[in-house]
Write a protein that holds these residues in place. Structure first.
Motif, PDB file in Angstrom:
ATOM      1  N   ARG A 156       0.822  -1.219   0.000  1.00 57.92           N
ATOM      2  CA  ARG A 156       0.000   0.000   0.000  1.00 57.92           C
ATOM      3  C   ARG A 156       0.855   1.269   0.000  1.00 57.92           C
ATOM      4  O   ARG A 156       0.624   2.181  -0.795  1.00 57.92           O
ATOM      5  CB  ARG A 156      -0.919  -0.025   1.232  1.00 57.92           C
ATOM      6  CG  ARG A 156      -1.709   1.239   1.518  1.00 57.92           C
ATOM      7  CD  ARG A 156      -2.730   1.513   0.441  1.00 57.92           C
ATOM      8  NE  ARG A 156      -3.420   2.772   0.681  1.00 57.92           N
ATOM      9  CZ  ARG A 156      -2.888   3.964   0.459  1.00 57.92           C
ATOM     10  NH1 ARG A 156      -1.665   4.060  -0.002  1.00 57.92           N
ATOM     11  NH2 ARG A 156      -3.584   5.055   0.705  1.00 57.92           N
ATOM     12  N   ASP A 157       1.831   1.334   0.895  1.00 61.21           N
ATOM     13  CA  ASP A 157       2.561   2.598   1.077  1.00 61.21           C
ATOM     14  C   ASP A 157       3.825   2.705   0.233  1.00 61.21           C
ATOM     15  O   ASP A 157       4.186   3.798  -0.186  1.00 61.21           O
ATOM     16  CB  ASP A 157       2.945   2.781   2.545  1.00 61.21           C
ATOM     17  CG  ASP A 157       1.845   3.482   3.341  1.00 61.21           C
ATOM     18  OD1 ASP A 157       0.805   3.818   2.737  1.00 61.21           O
ATOM     19  OD2 ASP A 157       2.038   3.686   4.548  1.00 61.21           O
ATOM     20  N   THR A 163      -5.832   0.468  -1.907  1.00 66.34           N
ATOM     21  CA  THR A 163      -6.165  -0.356  -0.743  1.00 66.34           C
ATOM     22  C   THR A 163      -6.998  -1.582  -1.140  1.00 66.34           C
ATOM     23  O   THR A 163      -6.754  -2.696  -0.646  1.00 66.34           O
ATOM     24  CB  THR A 163      -6.944   0.491   0.294  1.00 66.34           C
ATOM     25  OG1 THR A 163      -6.109   1.592   0.657  1.00 66.34           O
ATOM     26  CG2 THR A 163      -7.295  -0.300   1.537  1.00 66.34           C
ATOM     27  N   VAL A 166      -4.801  -4.291  -2.585  1.00 70.19           N
ATOM     28  CA  VAL A 166      -4.004  -4.949  -1.532  1.00 70.19           C
ATOM     29  C   VAL A 166      -4.889  -5.930  -0.763  1.00 70.19           C
ATOM     30  O   VAL A 166      -4.489  -7.062  -0.478  1.00 70.19           O
ATOM     31  CB  VAL A 166      -3.400  -3.903  -0.559  1.00 70.19           C
ATOM     32  CG1 VAL A 166      -2.638  -4.595   0.571  1.00 70.19           C
ATOM     33  CG2 VAL A 166      -2.496  -2.930  -1.300  1.00 70.19           C
ATOM     34  N   ARG A 178      -6.272  -1.156   6.106  1.00 71.23           N
ATOM     35  CA  ARG A 178      -6.059   0.181   6.696  1.00 71.23           C
ATOM     36  C   ARG A 178      -5.526   0.073   8.125  1.00 71.23           C
ATOM     37  O   ARG A 178      -4.589   0.780   8.504  1.00 71.23           O
ATOM     38  CB  ARG A 178      -7.353   0.993   6.679  1.00 71.23           C
ATOM     39  CG  ARG A 178      -7.638   1.648   5.336  1.00 71.23           C
ATOM     40  CD  ARG A 178      -8.709   2.721   5.457  1.00 71.23           C
ATOM     41  NE  ARG A 178      -9.997   2.158   5.807  1.00 71.23           N
ATOM     42  CZ  ARG A 178     -10.865   1.666   4.918  1.00 71.23           C
ATOM     43  NH1 ARG A 178     -10.568   1.713   3.630  1.00 71.23           N
ATOM     44  NH2 ARG A 178     -12.009   1.173   5.308  1.00 71.23           N
TER      45      ARG A 178
ATOM     46  N   GLU B  18      -7.279   8.628   4.592  1.00 76.44           N
ATOM     47  CA  GLU B  18      -7.867   7.832   3.503  1.00 76.44           C
ATOM     48  C   GLU B  18      -9.235   8.361   3.095  1.00 76.44           C
ATOM     49  O   GLU B  18      -9.832   7.872   2.151  1.00 76.44           O
ATOM     50  CB  GLU B  18      -8.013   6.370   3.946  1.00 76.44           C
ATOM     51  CG  GLU B  18      -6.701   5.652   4.089  1.00 76.44           C
ATOM     52  CD  GLU B  18      -6.293   4.909   2.827  1.00 76.44           C
ATOM     53  OE1 GLU B  18      -7.026   4.035   2.376  1.00 76.44           O
ATOM     54  OE2 GLU B  18      -5.226   5.237   2.300  1.00 76.44           O
TER      55      GLU B  18
END
Lengths: 200, 81
Positions: A156-157, A163, A166, A178, B18
């Motif tokens: 993700r990062d 997201t 993933v 998350r 987010e």
């Protein structure tokens, strides 16, 4: 040059039809990204090379099944991630270090225990450390992160996958991705501030 | 009015960034952070963490390994053609 004139999907179609130069062009285009992904997940060059070899060999053998309805890069990335995951599983379970001590600390009222200057340390790290030392610290911190957190964080990062993608790759919900990425960021932030020992 | 402490703010930060937090919770978090120098500093370092890691681990494939990869694939392609 083929790689410039043709799209990846065109190159994949030509490679599937037996054009070896088209496949070589795809390998040349994607080898760095595949290697970097595997290196970040597995932590060493030898395993990353194994994953790159398995990824491109598997892609070569599956080209006939690549329909071109997905981007070639996305399709290849999925193969590479699965190959890296298989490598991790083959290593078996390793002792997991608790990184709870690296999470932020609060007083009874829920206020940060540290001063703003102490809390900001990591944001200035790239000004304080030379490139080589910073890379070494980053690699070490990443490998200390338990796999359950390292995988979603890398995808993700670091690889900047959406997201939802993933979540699909790791077979967990977006909410779980998350939560784990968040915890990974908190632990890495604490680990990166370790020598100073003041930034949590 | 939703009360946000530093600890609660840290819990909510990822969802806030987010864009998946409820609007009233986002507003309460923004109000807290704007008035809290500790949280402002924390958010700065929290946001810097993935960027630092991304830049510091963006290594290129050593030339010898790239050569090994191409040789490995060429050998397999020859065997399988």
């Amino acid at each position: 040059m083929a790689a410039v004139e043709s799209s990846d999907e065109d190159l994949a179609a030509r490679a599937a039809a037996g054009d070896s130069s088209a496949f070589e062009a795809l390998v040349a285009c994607y080898r760095e990204r595949v290697f970097r992904l595997a290196r970040r997940i597995l932590g060493n060059d030898a395993d990353a090379l194994d994953v790159a070899q398995e990824t491109f060999l598997s892609a070569y053998r599956s080209l006939g099944r690549f329909r071109g309805d997905a981007r070639f890069g996305t399709w290849l990335y999925r193969i590479a991630t699965n190959a890296a995951l298989q490598h991790l599983r083959a290593r078996g379970r390793r002792p997991v270090e608790s990184l709870e001590d690296y999470l932020p600390r609060f007083d009874e009222a829920g206020t940060h225990r540290r001063t703003p200057e102490e809390l900001r340390v990591v944001a200035r790290l790239d000004e304080e450390l030379d490139r080589e030392r910073l890379a070494e610290r980053a690699r070490e911190a990443l490998q200390r992160l338990p796999e359950a957190y390292r995988l979603p964080f890398v995808l993700r990062d670091l690889e900047e996958m959406p997201t939802a993608e993933v979540a699909e790759l790791l077979e967990v919900s977006a909410e779980v991705v998350r939560q784990r990425v968040h915890r990974a960021r908190l632990m890495l932030r604490g680990l990166l501030s370790e020598p100073a020992g003041v930034a949590r | 009015m939703i009360a946000v402490t530093c600890a609660r703010g840290v819990e909510l930060l990822m969802d806030y960034l987010e864009g998946v937090l409820a609007q009233d919770v986002s507003a309460a978090l923004e109000t807290h952070v704007a008035g809290c120098p500790r949280c402002l500093a924390f958010v700065e370092s929290y946001r810097a963490t993935p960027r630092l890691l991304r830049d510091a681990t963006a290594e290129t494939m050593p030339a010898g390994l790239a050569r090994s990869l191409h040789e490995f694939l060429a050998a397999h392609a020859k065997r399988e053609s």
